[in-house]
Design a protein around this motif. Structure first.
Motif, mmCIF file in Angstrom:
data_model
loop_
_atom_site.group_PDB
_atom_site.id
_atom_site.type_symbol
_atom_site.label_atom_id
_atom_site.label_comp_id
_atom_site.label_asym_id
_atom_site.label_seq_id
_atom_site.Cartn_x
_atom_site.Cartn_y
_atom_site.Cartn_z
ATOM 1 N N UNK A 2 22.283 7.415 111.044
ATOM 2 C CA UNK A 2 22.082 6.891 109.698
ATOM 3 C C UNK A 2 23.343 7.094 108.866
ATOM 4 N N UNK A 3 23.655 6.149 107.987
ATOM 5 C CA UNK A 3 24.838 6.333 107.134
ATOM 6 C C UNK A 3 24.655 7.537 106.213
ATOM 7 N N UNK A 4 25.757 8.151 105.861
ATOM 8 C CA UNK A 4 25.737 9.250 104.891
ATOM 9 C C UNK A 4 26.666 8.852 103.749
ATOM 10 N N UNK A 5 26.116 8.832 102.555
ATOM 11 C CA UNK A 5 26.845 8.357 101.386
ATOM 12 C C UNK A 5 26.880 9.448 100.328
ATOM 13 N N UNK A 6 28.050 9.638 99.738
ATOM 14 C CA UNK A 6 28.208 10.562 98.614
ATOM 15 C C UNK A 6 28.262 9.751 97.317
ATOM 16 N N UNK A 7 27.632 10.269 96.278
ATOM 17 C CA UNK A 7 27.862 9.759 94.932
ATOM 18 C C UNK A 7 28.539 10.867 94.146
ATOM 19 N N UNK A 8 29.753 10.607 93.671
ATOM 20 C CA UNK A 8 30.564 11.607 92.979
ATOM 21 C C UNK A 8 30.627 11.243 91.505
ATOM 22 N N UNK A 9 30.196 12.169 90.657
ATOM 23 C CA UNK A 9 30.045 11.900 89.221
ATOM 24 C C UNK A 9 30.694 13.031 88.423
ATOM 25 N N UNK A 117 30.735 8.543 103.799
ATOM 26 C CA UNK A 117 31.137 9.703 104.596
ATOM 27 C C UNK A 117 31.014 9.439 106.092
ATOM 28 N N UNK A 118 30.261 8.427 106.487
ATOM 29 C CA UNK A 118 29.934 8.185 107.895
ATOM 30 C C UNK A 118 31.167 8.127 108.809
ATOM 31 N N UNK A 124 34.107 17.098 109.942
ATOM 32 C CA UNK A 124 33.560 18.217 109.172
ATOM 33 C C UNK A 124 32.310 18.771 109.846
ATOM 34 N N UNK A 125 32.020 20.019 109.555
ATOM 35 C CA UNK A 125 30.862 20.664 110.173
ATOM 36 C C UNK A 125 29.551 20.114 109.637
ATOM 37 N N UNK A 126 29.549 19.646 108.375
ATOM 38 C CA UNK A 126 28.347 19.069 107.783
ATOM 39 C C UNK A 126 28.735 18.295 106.530
ATOM 40 N N UNK A 127 27.885 17.358 106.084
ATOM 41 C CA UNK A 127 28.178 16.660 104.826
ATOM 42 C C UNK A 127 28.281 17.619 103.640
ATOM 43 N N UNK A 128 27.427 18.650 103.635
ATOM 44 C CA UNK A 128 27.434 19.604 102.526
ATOM 45 C C UNK A 128 28.762 20.352 102.453
ATOM 46 N N UNK A 129 29.303 20.747 103.609
ATOM 47 C CA UNK A 129 30.590 21.445 103.623
ATOM 48 C C UNK A 129 31.715 20.525 103.142
ATOM 49 N N UNK A 130 31.664 19.262 103.565
ATOM 50 C CA UNK A 130 32.692 18.315 103.132
ATOM 51 C C UNK A 130 32.605 18.079 101.630
ATOM 52 N N UNK A 131 31.379 17.947 101.115
ATOM 53 C CA UNK A 131 31.202 17.739 99.673
ATOM 54 C C UNK A 131 31.724 18.930 98.882
ATOM 55 N N UNK A 132 31.471 20.135 99.395
ATOM 56 C CA UNK A 132 31.963 21.339 98.714
ATOM 57 C C UNK A 132 33.484 21.360 98.698
ATOM 58 N N UNK A 133 34.084 20.929 99.796
ATOM 59 C CA UNK A 133 35.545 20.885 99.869
ATOM 60 C C UNK A 133 36.104 19.895 98.848
ATOM 61 N N UNK A 169 26.051 20.400 94.169
ATOM 62 C CA UNK A 169 25.890 19.481 95.299
ATOM 63 C C UNK A 169 24.413 19.437 95.665
ATOM 64 N N UNK A 170 23.872 18.226 95.756
ATOM 65 C CA UNK A 170 22.450 18.074 96.071
ATOM 66 C C UNK A 170 22.268 17.017 97.145
ATOM 67 N N UNK A 171 21.302 17.221 98.015
ATOM 68 C CA UNK A 171 20.934 16.219 99.012
ATOM 69 C C UNK A 171 19.614 15.566 98.604
ATOM 70 N N UNK A 172 19.420 14.341 99.073
ATOM 71 C CA UNK A 172 18.144 13.659 98.863
ATOM 72 C C UNK A 172 17.894 12.761 100.072
#
Length: 406
Positions: A2-9, A117-118, A124-133, A169-172
């Motif tokens: 599945x695609x993984x998408x970040x929204x950065x605000x 992010x796909x 990266x080890x996970x989407x959450x780690x990449x978002x934190x970076x 950082x939040x996932x949904x």
């Protein structure tokens, strides 16, 4: 996968960026730490709140309310005027930083974007780690905070980024929708404006979950196509891709945030003319014809609406694009004060390609009694635009102006 998408605000973008600039210039007070707003004029008490600090929020001050109302709630409120040139500089700096991670970005406003992010997930080890970076790199380099929402669709990523702030950082993901999103009031759903929310509540639909469980046929009956869209978003359904910069050639557009909200349709049509002149000029420069025109409105309360229609035949003349844009505007505008107007062209084809002419593209010879009042032919309009383009290339963009702009 599945695609993984970040929204950065960016958190309170205008206020954060103004605060940073004042600190750079020697201010001892950080606007983010005191009750403060961006917008309007403190002396005249006119205008609306464009951004607010967290301390200001504790007084019940909210974005888009009048400055006069905000000052009544907090007489000691510090008011700073907006500096749009400054905000564009910070916005460009953030986008350049994000492009160092991936080119798959879609900037949707001055302070927010989507990131696909796909394609880089394997790095990266996970989407959450990449978002934190990414979040930490923005703060360490540019010194302001962002929220990042992570999801499989753009609408869910957008919703996730609006959860607890700042710098979070939040996932949904789909399995999280019933717990994280459905209990929220229906007014919190992306693309549900104030009027739609009031109407939904009138039908007894209070939460996003209740909206998600409503028969979509009922919503379509009362809200037309927007009803179906609200139902899909409430259920996390959104198949729109992240449209990166490399796909920009599929459409040419322009928009402008107005210096003051306008309610006069004549003024709106004048702004549309300026936008259509810009869009048509870029189309001609690119050797393209537009098959579809879209008009976008952002209202004073930051809700958005758009409408599109096909051209009679692919075109790039200012007059034809403006005619269609005004028609779309007339069908779309609901009378509320307008903050932003935009015009976008799509379904582009090369000027060299053969196109199907409409009856209105055929040469027209007016009757003698109509000769003085007949509208210029399409060929005459093309010649006019070609002449204007030539003058501006030789003498500069301001060498010649339409009388309506004087």
């Amino acid at each position: 996968m599945s695609p993984v998408i970040f929204h950065i605000d960016v958190n309170s973008a205008y206020l954060s960026w103004s605060a940073l600039e004042k600190l750079k210039n020697g201010s001892s007070v950080d606007l983010r730490t005191i009750p403060s707003i961006i917008g309007g004029d403190e002396k005249s008490r006119h205008g609306i709140v464009l951004a607010k600090s967290i301390p200001a929020k504790k007084y019940g001050i909210h974005t888009a309310e009048s400055v006069a109302s905000a000052l009544r709630k907090c007489p000691a409120l510090v008011t700073e005027p907006p500096d749009h040139d400054l905000y564009h500089r910070y916005s460009r700096a953030m986008m350049e930083l994000l492009f160092s991670f991936t080119p798959d970005l879609e900037q949707v406003s001055i302070d927010e974007c989507y990131l696909d992010f796909t394609p880089i997930a394997h790095l990266y080890s996970s989407p959450e780690d990449a978002a934190a970076l990414i979040r930490d790199h923005i703060f360490d380099t540019l010194h302001f905070t962002v929220n990042i929402g992570i999801a499989h669709t753009k609408v869910l990523a957008k919703m996730a980024s609006d959860f607890e702030k700042p710098g979070k950082i939040h996932t949904l993901y789909p399995e999280e929708i019933p717990v994280k999103m459905w209990p929220l009031p229906v007014s919190d759903l992306f693309m549900v404006g104030r009027r739609s929310a009031e109407k939904l509540i009138g039908f007894g639909i209070q939460t996003i979950g209740e909206l998600a469980r409503t028969d979509p046929a009922f919503l379509t009956t009362h809200f037309k196509s927007h009803g179906r869209l609200m139902w899909e978003f409430a259920n996390g359904i959104d198949d729109s891709p992240v449209l990166s910069e490399k796909q920009e050639a599929k459409g040419i557009g322009n928009s402008t945030t107005l210096r003051e909200d306008i309610t006069d349709p004549g003024e709106a049509e004048k702004v549309l003319l300026a936008l259509c002149e810009s869009v048509s000029g870029r189309l001609r420069k690119a050797g393209q014809l537009a098959g579809t025109i879209t008009v976008e409105i952002k209202y004073h309360d930051f809700t958005k609406a758009s409408h599109q229609a096909q051209t009679l035949s692919p075109c790039n003349t200012t007059g034809e694009i403006h005619r269609l844009a005004c028609s779309l505007f007339g069908a779309l505008w609901d009378g509320r004060p307008i903050r932003l107007l935009g015009v976008r062209s799509s379904r582009l084809v090369s000027e060299e390609e053969p196109v199907q002419l409409s009856i209105f593209d055929l040469p027209f010879t007016p009757k003698p009694e109509e000769a003085t009042t007949a509208a210029p032919s399409p060929e005459k309009l093309k010649q006019l635009d070609t002449a204007l383009d030539s003058i501006r290339r030789k003498y500069g963009e301001d060498a010649i102006k339409r009388g309506r702009f004087l």
